[in-house]
Design a protein around this motif. Structure first.
Motif, PDB file in Angstrom:
ATOM      1  N   VAL A 160       0.838  -1.206   0.000  1.00  0.00           N
ATOM      2  CA  VAL A 160       0.000   0.000   0.000  1.00  0.00           C
ATOM      3  C   VAL A 160       0.870   1.252   0.000  1.00  0.00           C
ATOM      4  O   VAL A 160       0.580   2.224  -0.711  1.00  0.00           O
ATOM      5  CB  VAL A 160      -0.963  -0.013   1.206  1.00  0.00           C
ATOM      6  CG1 VAL A 160      -1.626   1.351   1.394  1.00  0.00           C
ATOM      7  CG2 VAL A 160      -2.019  -1.097   1.018  1.00  0.00           C
ATOM      8  N   ARG A 161       1.953   1.228   0.770  1.00  0.00           N
ATOM      9  CA  ARG A 161       2.837   2.398   0.806  1.00  0.00           C
ATOM     10  C   ARG A 161       3.454   2.654  -0.569  1.00  0.00           C
ATOM     11  O   ARG A 161       3.512   3.796  -1.037  1.00  0.00           O
ATOM     12  CB  ARG A 161       3.932   2.184   1.853  1.00  0.00           C
ATOM     13  CG  ARG A 161       4.810   3.411   2.078  1.00  0.00           C
ATOM     14  CD  ARG A 161       5.530   3.321   3.413  1.00  0.00           C
ATOM     15  NE  ARG A 161       6.491   2.223   3.471  1.00  0.00           N
ATOM     16  CZ  ARG A 161       6.358   1.156   4.244  1.00  0.00           C
ATOM     17  NH1 ARG A 161       5.281   1.023   5.018  1.00  0.00           N
ATOM     18  NH2 ARG A 161       7.284   0.217   4.254  1.00  0.00           N
ATOM     19  N   THR A 164       0.597   3.985  -3.008  1.00  0.00           N
ATOM     20  CA  THR A 164       0.157   5.363  -2.721  1.00  0.00           C
ATOM     21  C   THR A 164       1.278   6.367  -2.947  1.00  0.00           C
ATOM     22  O   THR A 164       1.022   7.505  -3.340  1.00  0.00           O
ATOM     23  CB  THR A 164      -0.403   5.480  -1.294  1.00  0.00           C
ATOM     24  OG1 THR A 164       0.554   4.986  -0.358  1.00  0.00           O
ATOM     25  CG2 THR A 164      -1.690   4.677  -1.162  1.00  0.00           C
ATOM     26  N   ASN A 165       2.532   5.945  -2.718  1.00  0.00           N
ATOM     27  CA  ASN A 165       3.652   6.836  -3.030  1.00  0.00           C
ATOM     28  C   ASN A 165       3.741   7.126  -4.522  1.00  0.00           C
ATOM     29  O   ASN A 165       4.262   8.170  -4.934  1.00  0.00           O
ATOM     30  CB  ASN A 165       4.974   6.241  -2.553  1.00  0.00           C
ATOM     31  CG  ASN A 165       5.149   6.335  -1.043  1.00  0.00           C
ATOM     32  OD1 ASN A 165       4.419   7.066  -0.376  1.00  0.00           O
ATOM     33  ND2 ASN A 165       6.097   5.590  -0.503  1.00  0.00           N
ATOM     34  N   LYS A 169      -4.197   5.365  -5.720  1.00  0.00           N
ATOM     35  CA  LYS A 169      -5.000   5.264  -4.507  1.00  0.00           C
ATOM     36  C   LYS A 169      -6.287   4.457  -4.687  1.00  0.00           C
ATOM     37  O   LYS A 169      -6.951   4.118  -3.709  1.00  0.00           O
ATOM     38  CB  LYS A 169      -5.339   6.664  -3.994  1.00  0.00           C
ATOM     39  CG  LYS A 169      -4.089   7.454  -3.587  1.00  0.00           C
ATOM     40  CD  LYS A 169      -4.435   8.812  -3.034  1.00  0.00           C
ATOM     41  CE  LYS A 169      -3.170   9.558  -2.611  1.00  0.00           C
ATOM     42  NZ  LYS A 169      -3.475  10.905  -2.069  1.00  0.00           N
ATOM     43  N   ALA A 191      -3.949  -0.989   6.223  1.00  0.00           N
ATOM     44  CA  ALA A 191      -2.947  -0.063   5.681  1.00  0.00           C
ATOM     45  C   ALA A 191      -3.613   1.112   4.966  1.00  0.00           C
ATOM     46  O   ALA A 191      -3.159   2.258   5.087  1.00  0.00           O
ATOM     47  CB  ALA A 191      -2.017  -0.813   4.727  1.00  0.00           C
ATOM     48  N   LEU A 192      -4.691   0.840   4.245  1.00  0.00           N
ATOM     49  CA  LEU A 192      -5.419   1.926   3.573  1.00  0.00           C
ATOM     50  C   LEU A 192      -6.092   2.848   4.586  1.00  0.00           C
ATOM     51  O   LEU A 192      -6.115   4.072   4.413  1.00  0.00           O
ATOM     52  CB  LEU A 192      -6.462   1.346   2.618  1.00  0.00           C
ATOM     53  CG  LEU A 192      -5.937   0.733   1.325  1.00  0.00           C
ATOM     54  CD1 LEU A 192      -7.061   0.021   0.575  1.00  0.00           C
ATOM     55  CD2 LEU A 192      -5.314   1.811   0.424  1.00  0.00           C
ATOM     56  N   GLU A 194      -5.155   3.740   7.452  1.00  0.00           N
ATOM     57  CA  GLU A 194      -4.197   4.697   8.025  1.00  0.00           C
ATOM     58  C   GLU A 194      -4.031   5.919   7.140  1.00  0.00           C
ATOM     59  O   GLU A 194      -3.606   6.985   7.599  1.00  0.00           O
ATOM     60  CB  GLU A 194      -2.845   4.010   8.245  1.00  0.00           C
ATOM     61  CG  GLU A 194      -2.877   2.964   9.356  1.00  0.00           C
ATOM     62  CD  GLU A 194      -1.510   2.346   9.604  1.00  0.00           C
ATOM     63  OE1 GLU A 194      -0.526   2.803   8.974  1.00  0.00           O
ATOM     64  OE2 GLU A 194      -1.437   1.412  10.426  1.00  0.00           O
ATOM     65  N   LEU A 195      -4.384   5.770   5.855  1.00  0.00           N
ATOM     66  CA  LEU A 195      -4.313   6.883   4.895  1.00  0.00           C
ATOM     67  C   LEU A 195      -5.702   7.434   4.590  1.00  0.00           C
ATOM     68  O   LEU A 195      -5.876   8.192   3.641  1.00  0.00           O
ATOM     69  CB  LEU A 195      -3.646   6.403   3.603  1.00  0.00           C
ATOM     70  CG  LEU A 195      -2.239   5.822   3.760  1.00  0.00           C
ATOM     71  CD1 LEU A 195      -1.766   5.175   2.463  1.00  0.00           C
ATOM     72  CD2 LEU A 195      -1.267   6.906   4.200  1.00  0.00           C
ATOM     73  N   LYS A 196      -6.679   7.008   5.428  1.00  0.00           N
ATOM     74  CA  LYS A 196      -8.080   7.416   5.241  1.00  0.00           C
ATOM     75  C   LYS A 196      -8.618   7.009   3.868  1.00  0.00           C
ATOM     76  O   LYS A 196      -9.378   7.727   3.226  1.00  0.00           O
ATOM     77  CB  LYS A 196      -8.236   8.931   5.457  1.00  0.00           C
ATOM     78  CG  LYS A 196      -7.928   9.362   6.891  1.00  0.00           C
ATOM     79  CD  LYS A 196      -8.145  10.851   7.079  1.00  0.00           C
ATOM     80  CE  LYS A 196      -8.080  11.241   8.557  1.00  0.00           C
ATOM     81  NZ  LYS A 196      -6.885  10.774   9.258  1.00  0.00           N
ATOM     82  N   LEU A 197      -8.222   5.799   3.452  1.00  0.00           N
ATOM     83  CA  LEU A 197      -8.691   5.220   2.197  1.00  0.00           C
ATOM     84  C   LEU A 197      -9.346   3.877   2.474  1.00  0.00           C
ATOM     85  O   LEU A 197      -9.150   3.279   3.538  1.00  0.00           O
ATOM     86  CB  LEU A 197      -7.527   5.017   1.222  1.00  0.00           C
ATOM     87  CG  LEU A 197      -6.756   6.255   0.773  1.00  0.00           C
ATOM     88  CD1 LEU A 197      -5.505   5.848  -0.007  1.00  0.00           C
ATOM     89  CD2 LEU A 197      -7.647   7.157  -0.081  1.00  0.00           C
ATOM     90  N   THR A 198     -10.134   3.397   1.517  1.00  0.00           N
ATOM     91  CA  THR A 198     -10.723   2.058   1.583  1.00  0.00           C
ATOM     92  C   THR A 198     -10.572   1.391   0.217  1.00  0.00           C
ATOM     93  O   THR A 198     -10.374   2.080  -0.798  1.00  0.00           O
ATOM     94  CB  THR A 198     -12.224   2.112   1.935  1.00  0.00           C
ATOM     95  OG1 THR A 198     -12.908   2.890   0.934  1.00  0.00           O
ATOM     96  CG2 THR A 198     -12.453   2.729   3.302  1.00  0.00           C
TER      97      THR A 198
END
Length: 382
Positions: A160-161, A164-165, A169, A191-192, A194-198
């Motif tokens: 995920v990191r 998203t980097n 997304k 993990a998503l 934590e980035l306010k994603l689903t």
């Protein structure tokens, strides 16, 4: 990512008679040897995982045995085929425990390992180096279980990191409809979050099935940037092909359990650009000590062993297991209890260049994760 192309060997799925249980019903407490029990897939759609892991482990144990074993006791693996099915694994585990194996070693998969969990826990049999990163085998802490690999949480967090980097997304998840798939889905979702994603969409495939049509019909219209696959190699390959045929132009990411070389073999030219997270060092880059030892062992006597991530994990698990045996031997006598306390006493150490950490409260040796990519010619880049 270093995109130098790395070689591979042709793989044979055959196992010798000895590897498939020719050791008979030996009692592990005998003076001459230490017998380990391994229930794994040696047939069916996940067979390469069991075969490759076993071959890598046996390669190391053969080396140790040629030097006289540990405490003058030889180490052997008694294997039983479960076809990656939990009920068969549970039955195999009952038989292995009844045969008084010293420990259970190198079980392949989450649903199968979970089927064995209550059995080895009740009988107090160590369970070492399972080929799974599921949290259900890590929490709550079980003193009998020792992990050599990083967890699925570690793998999916890195996936995920990385996505998203790169600004990607819209992430979908294609997962096996069992404890393994749900463990990976949970990791991606966490993990998503934590980035306010689903996840933009999720879909499943049944274990040991390659029927992916419903999953493709659900995920492709969601137009994800990437699909994270939490399944074994046969269904992962089927999904890649079918999704691309349906017009999906995004990327595919897999966790290590997929079986990297098996996936590359299944996909061939269709594998170009498919990414897999790895929990052991590259088996192709001799810059690492454990890899040099692995490749040297193949050169000296393991010409039937293909150097790949699954066989490398088996070799590394056997290497770390043997260190636990040596610690037990140093305490005076090798028993299940002295093996457990001996392995815990390893503490923070670098074994053949690979950092591990064990203690009385943590049996998760590693958080090592790195990424690799398949090429279009059946090879792997790291």
């Amino acid at each position: 990512m270093n995109h130098s192309v790395l070689g591979r060997r042709q793989f044979s799925v055959g196992l010798g008679a000895a590897a498939l249980g020719g050791f008979g019903l030996a009692r592990a407490q005998g003076e001459g040897r230490i017998v380990l029990g391994q229930s794994a897939a040696f047939t069916g759609p996940a067979a390469q995982l069991g075969v490759q892991f076993n071959q890598g482990a046996k390669l190391f144990f053969d080396q140790i045995n040629a030097q006289g074993g540990v405490g003058k006791r030889l180490v052997e693996i008694r294997t039983m085929d479960d076809g990656y099915e939990p009920d068969r694994c549970a039955e195999n585990t009952r038989k292995l425990i009844a045969d008084e194996v010293f420990a259970l070693f190198g079980y392949i998969g989450t649903p199968t390992s979970l089927a064995a969990l209550p059995l080895f826990t009740k009988e107090k049999v160590p369970f070492f180096g399972p080929f799974t990163g599921a949290e259900a085998l890590r929490q709550p802490f079980n003193r009998l279980i020792f992990h050599v690999r990083a967890s699925y949480y570690d793998e999916t967090a890195l996936i995920v990191r990385q996505l998203t980097n790169l600004g990607l997304k819209k992430i979908a998840v294609f997962y096996q409809n069992d404890a393994y798939g749900k463990a990976g889905l949970d990791g991606v979702t966490r993990a998503l979050a934590e980035l306010k994603l689903t996840p933009v969409a999720t879909a499943t495939v049944e274990r040991n099935s390659t029927d992916v049509k419903a999953a493709v019909d659900k995920l492709v219209p969601a137009t994800p940037d990437a699909v994270v696959q939490i399944t074994a190699y046969a269904s992962a390959a089927a999904f890649v092909r079918a999704a691309r045929k349906a017009g999906f132009g995004g990327t595919f990411y897999n966790v290590s359990f997929v079986g990297t070389q098996a996936l590359a073999d299944e996909l061939g030219k269709d594998g170009a650009g498919v990414v897999v997270s790895q929990v052991v060092p590259s088996p192709y880059q001799p810059s690492r000590q454990i890899t040099r030892e692995f490749l040297e062992a193949i050169k000296k006597g393991g010409d039937k062993v293909q150097p790949n991530y699954s066989s490398m994990e088996g070799y590394l698990a056997a290497r770390v297991f043997t260190e636990g045996l040596r610690q037990a031997q140093a305490s005076g006598k090798i028993t299940r209890e002295s093996f457990i306390t001996g392995t815990e006493s390893i503490g923070n150490q670098v074994i053949s260049g690979f950092p591990v950490s064990f203690s009385g409260t943590s049996h998760a040796a590693s958080k090592f994760v790195e990424m690799s990519m398949l090429t279009g010619d059946g090879r792997v880049r790291t």
